[in-house]
Design an enzyme around this catalytic site. Structure first.
Site, mmCIF file in Angstrom:
data_model
loop_
_atom_site.group_PDB
_atom_site.id
_atom_site.type_symbol
_atom_site.label_atom_id
_atom_site.label_comp_id
_atom_site.label_asym_id
_atom_site.label_seq_id
_atom_site.Cartn_x
_atom_site.Cartn_y
_atom_site.Cartn_z
ATOM 1 N N ASP A 40 0.879 -1.174 0.000
ATOM 2 C CA ASP A 40 0.000 0.000 0.000
ATOM 3 C C ASP A 40 0.918 1.227 0.000
ATOM 4 O O ASP A 40 1.983 1.175 -0.603
ATOM 5 C CB ASP A 40 -0.956 -0.037 1.199
ATOM 6 C CG ASP A 40 -2.264 0.725 0.935
ATOM 7 O OD1 ASP A 40 -2.181 1.915 0.586
ATOM 8 O OD2 ASP A 40 -3.347 0.146 1.092
ATOM 9 N N HIS A 100 1.937 2.120 -3.360
ATOM 10 C CA HIS A 100 0.853 2.952 -3.872
ATOM 11 C C HIS A 100 1.229 4.425 -3.934
ATOM 12 O O HIS A 100 0.731 5.144 -4.787
ATOM 13 C CB HIS A 100 -0.401 2.781 -3.007
ATOM 14 C CG HIS A 100 -1.042 1.441 -3.142
ATOM 15 N ND1 HIS A 100 -2.323 1.177 -2.693
ATOM 16 C CD2 HIS A 100 -0.600 0.277 -3.673
ATOM 17 C CE1 HIS A 100 -2.636 -0.081 -2.944
ATOM 18 N NE2 HIS A 100 -1.610 -0.655 -3.530
#
Length: 255
Positions: free
Chosen positions: A78, A112
């Site tokens: 993430d 991310h």
């Protein structure tokens, strides 16, 4: 399991003067390092790996003061870094901002984004990112929040970095539990200087700027200075205030 009750691997709460240095930290159940309501925290020469981990953030300063992230490398499932200050009604009520985050000499290999938000309901200000390198992160260097979270993100200084995307986003499919804040978030005071974006993917906007339509809450005061873009780049900007492009050119020198 994959539920929302998965814990953080390392968490500091109500702490002061903490250093974590020289560790290889892998496979957290959720966020890797989370510091909340803390001050004077240093993360130095760490390697953080969480590929395949849902919500596998690398380092999350959350309602913190004076936070240093230096010489670290990130391979994450993430956000590599996510600067936060509480979420939704709880974050609005507790109302402890994050101030003074310094990131330098880091290598963002996969993940991310190098992110500010989206849980920022207490506000975030005074973030510096310098001399970092980012690969093909999903959203690059990003500022993000949903309309319901309120507060502000301001005074962000990014310089002397290699990035592949810069995004300021306010429409996200994240959960917004509870009552909305009285006003939208306010994004203001962003500076991007001497950024090499020549390896960016031109199939999507290299620079993307969202803005709220509400009077007084438009994104404002942004400077892009000495930016190198690949040929065929696209910049997408919604109506904003006081946005300046100075020496923003493609690798061939085209404005």
């Amino acid at each position: 399991g994959q539920g929302r009750s998965r814990g953080r691997l390392i968490q500091f709460m109500n702490c002061r003067n903490v250093a974590i240095e020289g560790l290889n930290i892998e496979n957290p159940p959720c966020w890797t390092i989370h510091a909340i309501y803390s001050e004077h925290i240093t993360c130095l020469n760490l390697h953080l790996s969480s590929l395949g981990v849902p919500n596998g953030d690398g380092i999350d300063p959350d309602s913190c003061d004076d936070f240093y992230i230096v010489g670290c490398s990130f391979v994450n499932g993430d956000d590599c870094i996510a600067v936060k200050s509480g979420k939704n009604p709880e974050g609005n009520v507790v109302n402890i901002p994050t101030r003074g985050v310094y990131v330098s000499d880091c290598d963002f290999i996969e993940g991310h984004g190098i992110s500010i938000g989206s849980e920022m309901s207490g506000g975030v200000e005074d973030v510096v990112v310098r001399e970092c390198k980012a690969g093909a992160l999903m959203n690059g260097m990003q500022v993000k929040a949903t309309r319901k979270r309120g507060a502000y993100i301001r005074n962000v200084d990014v310089r002397d970095c290699a990035l592949q995307q810069i995004t300021i986003r306010n429409r996200l499919s994240y959960n917004d539990d509870g009552d909305a804040a009285a006003t939208p978030p306010k994004f203001s005071g962003f500076s991007f200087k001497r950024i090499d974006m020549s390896d960016a993917d031109v199939s999507k906007p290299v620079i993307l700027i969202h803005s709220f339509e509400d009077e007084g809450y438009q994104t404002e005061d942004i400077l892009f200075s000495d930016i190198i873009l690949p040929e065929g780049s696209e910049i997408v900007m919604e109506p904003s205030k006081n946005v300046r492009f100075d020496e923003v050119r493609t690798v061939s020198g085209q404005s």
